[in-house]
Each structure stands twice: as C-alpha cells, then as structure tokens.
Design an enzyme around this catalytic site. Sequence first.
Site, short mmCIF file in Angstrom:
data_model
loop_
_atom_site.label_atom_id
_atom_site.label_comp_id
_atom_site.label_asym_id
_atom_site.label_seq_id
_atom_site.Cartn_x
_atom_site.Cartn_y
_atom_site.Cartn_z
N ASP A 1 -7.18 35.06 17.45
CA ASP A 1 -7.30 36.29 16.65
C ASP A 1 -8.11 36.02 15.39
O ASP A 1 -7.73 36.41 14.29
CB ASP A 1 -5.90 36.83 16.30
CG ASP A 1 -5.97 38.28 15.81
OD1 ASP A 1 -5.03 38.73 15.12
OD2 ASP A 1 -6.99 38.94 16.09
N VAL B 1 3.15 40.43 4.13
CA VAL B 1 3.00 39.19 3.38
C VAL B 1 3.23 39.48 1.90
O VAL B 1 2.67 40.44 1.36
CB VAL B 1 1.58 38.60 3.59
CG1 VAL B 1 1.38 37.35 2.75
CG2 VAL B 1 1.34 38.30 5.06
N LYS C 1 -0.63 43.05 4.96
CA LYS C 1 0.03 42.97 6.27
C LYS C 1 -0.55 41.84 7.10
O LYS C 1 -1.75 41.63 7.13
CB LYS C 1 -0.18 44.30 7.03
CG LYS C 1 0.98 45.28 6.79
CD LYS C 1 1.08 46.39 7.79
CE LYS C 1 1.90 46.08 9.04
NZ LYS C 1 3.17 45.40 8.83
N GLY C 2 0.34 41.07 7.75
CA GLY C 2 -0.14 40.06 8.70
C GLY C 2 0.26 40.51 10.09
O GLY C 2 0.78 41.61 10.27
N SER C 3 0.05 39.61 11.08
CA SER C 3 0.48 40.00 12.42
C SER C 3 2.01 40.01 12.41
O SER C 3 2.64 39.15 11.81
CB SER C 3 0.00 38.96 13.45
OG SER C 3 0.54 37.71 13.14
N PHE C 4 2.59 41.02 12.93
CA PHE C 4 4.06 41.18 13.06
C PHE C 4 4.78 41.50 11.76
O PHE C 4 5.95 41.85 11.79
CB PHE C 4 4.71 39.90 13.64
CG PHE C 4 4.33 39.63 15.06
CD1 PHE C 4 3.76 38.43 15.42
CD2 PHE C 4 4.50 40.60 16.03
CE1 PHE C 4 3.39 38.18 16.74
CE2 PHE C 4 4.14 40.35 17.35
CZ PHE C 4 3.58 39.13 17.71
N GLY C 5 4.14 41.30 10.56
CA GLY C 5 4.94 41.58 9.38
C GLY C 5 4.13 41.57 8.10
O GLY C 5 2.95 41.27 8.11
N LEU D 1 1.52 41.61 -0.87
CA LEU D 1 0.10 41.24 -0.77
C LEU D 1 -0.64 41.97 0.34
O LEU D 1 -1.81 42.31 0.21
CB LEU D 1 -0.02 39.73 -0.54
CG LEU D 1 0.27 38.83 -1.74
CD1 LEU D 1 0.30 37.37 -1.32
CD2 LEU D 1 -0.74 39.04 -2.86
C1 LIG Z 1 -4.79 42.16 -1.64
N1 LIG Z 1 -4.27 40.95 -1.05
C2 LIG Z 1 -4.59 39.78 -1.57
O1 LIG Z 1 -5.27 39.67 -2.55
C3 LIG Z 1 -4.01 38.55 -0.91
C4 LIG Z 1 -3.82 37.32 -1.55
C5 LIG Z 1 -4.13 36.95 -2.98
N2 LIG Z 1 -3.29 36.43 -0.64
C6 LIG Z 1 -3.14 37.10 0.56
C7 LIG Z 1 -2.61 36.55 1.78
C8 LIG Z 1 -2.15 35.25 2.02
C9 LIG Z 1 -2.03 34.14 1.12
O2 LIG Z 1 -2.29 34.11 -0.09
N3 LIG Z 1 -1.53 33.08 1.82
C10 LIG Z 1 -1.32 33.42 3.13
C11 LIG Z 1 -0.81 32.66 4.22
C12 LIG Z 1 -0.69 33.26 5.47
C13 LIG Z 1 -1.05 34.61 5.62
CL1 LIG Z 1 -0.87 35.34 7.20
C14 LIG Z 1 -1.54 35.37 4.56
C15 LIG Z 1 -1.67 34.76 3.30
C16 LIG Z 1 -3.58 38.42 0.41
C17 LIG Z 1 -3.57 39.45 1.52
#
Ligand SMILES: CNC(=O)c1c(C)[nH]c(/C=C2\C(=O)Nc3ccc(Cl)cc32)c1C
Length: 276
Positions: free
Chosen positions: A135, A18, A12-16, A10
Amino acid sequence: MDKYEHVGYLGKGSFGCVSKIKRKEDGRILVWKEINYGEMKEKEKQLLVNEVNILQKLKHTNIVRYYDRIIDAHQTKIYIIMEYCVGGDLGQLIQKCKSDRQPIEEEVIWRTLLQILSALHEIHNRKDGVILHRDLKPGNLFLDDRGNIKLGDFGLAKILTGGAQHAQTFVGTPHYMSPEQIYSKPYNDKSDVWSVGCLIYEMATFKPPFHEAVTHNQLYDKIKQGVYDPVPNYYSKDLSDVISKMMTLDNHKRPSVHDLLHTFAPLALRYKEKKI
Ligand SMILES: CNC(=O)c1c(C)[nH]c(/C=C2\C(=O)Nc3ccc(Cl)cc32)c1C
C-alpha cells in the site's frame, strides 16, 4: 494507557486514527494508531495481528519505529505506539508544493527515491520471509525533522513465508495498482516497485501517472496501456528514465529494488553533488 498522555489528533491510518501522544516517563513525543477491532472480521483481525508482528521486527532508519502496543479488551481497541514524524506525510508535502506552484527539487525526489528503496530493500530481503508493503502511497510515507522519509502504515503488508509464495491479489490503492494486479496475477515485490514509480512520478508532476478516469475499469485500461504524460522537462532525463524503468508493464522485465539501488545510487549522488 496511563503510560501515555494524549496530545492531539493527527490523521487517519489504515484501520484507525493516528494521534500524537507523550510518554509520561520521559516526555518523549510519539504517536499511537488507535484501532477498534470490535467490528472486525477474522480476516481483518489477522491483518492487524500481521501489522504488529511485522512492525515489531523492523528496525531501519527509513521505516517508522514500533515501540509498544496496548490492548484495551474492554473497549475492543488496540493502540500501536510508534515513532513521531514531525514533517507529516509526503501527501501533505506534494499538496503544498502543488498549491504553491513550486516544483519539488530534483535532489529531493532522488533522495526520497533512494530512502524508499532502502526501506523496501530491508523488507523484501528478509531471511524470515519476504515482506511486501502492498500500500505504498504518499499518505503512507512520513517525514522526520531532518527530511528523512519513513515508510509507515503496514496495515496491508504481508509476510510471504513458506508455501505462501504470493500474497492474494487486488489489495492496494487503485491509482497505483500494477498491471499484474489488474490481470489477477499475484502481488509480488515488483508490484511494490511499480507503486514507487507512480509515487515518484506524482512528486514530479503533482498527479498520479494514470488519472482522470471516471470508473475503475477506465483507470485499469489506462494502466494496462501504460501511457502517461511525460515528466516536465525541467527534470533530468535520468529521472524520467528511472520512472519509466519502475513502470515497466511486464513485472518480469521490471527491475527489482536491488537492481534499482545498484544501477542508479551513483546517479542520485550526482544530483546531490549538483546542488552545490
Ligand atoms: C496533519 N498531520 C500531520 O501533520 C502528521 C504528523 C506530524 N505525523 C503524522 C503521522 C504519523 C507520525 O508522525 N508517525 C507515524 C507512524 C505511523 C503512522 Cl501510520 C503515521 C504516523 C501526521 C498525519
């Protein structure tokens, strides 16, 4: 690890990074943030332990829910299992509206502000110690399938308990850095409020209040002056007023989350009603 099936990357988050995962027992779609702690210094490992301890405590509709953690000592990796937010992050929404030249509706901005402040009210007013996010930025706010905002990625968050009345300074994304951090004063709950002001401003203008700086010092000078372009006049004076309140240079004069929730929650409802 065999409790979950990896579905896809999906971001990048902090440190890693996703990833989207499926819990095998019930098919529930979740995410995990995969962090390799093998190369981490002790301080970073402590921040990581912090993040998990903080997330485990928090149960709030506007904060991403923590479900589980898996430590793979062999690969020196930890997987933090959390709530899936199908709408992605707020940065993606801002980017899309910007490229479509479609201003974000005022009601959406007020609803977002109320939900972020509700999440911050939860973490700033805990009995077991104030938690500062430290942050806040569009990439750390996630949208569920009902357009609700979820505060996520507590990678840099800190619990202020007992003697440690102030977190250490100079942590956070330069664009949203508060004046007190630039003056090397302690990061505090009002610094989170400053970041919310910058974030709401960016929803209204598609750019951070202080930008177009070549060096960090130029950016810091702009922040210290506190001069930024006005919010477009198709938004209400109420919105530009609440943004300027949150971006009060002196953090002692800047309203707290509690102040903001009590001074303008009725206002936000007015915009909700206006839509009809
Ligand atoms: C292109 N990325 C996305 O569409 C995306 C989707 C559908 N979900 C996410 C990210 C998270 C998500 O869906 N739940 C999360 C819980 C904690 C953290 Cl640090 C990140 C997420 C992302 C980056």
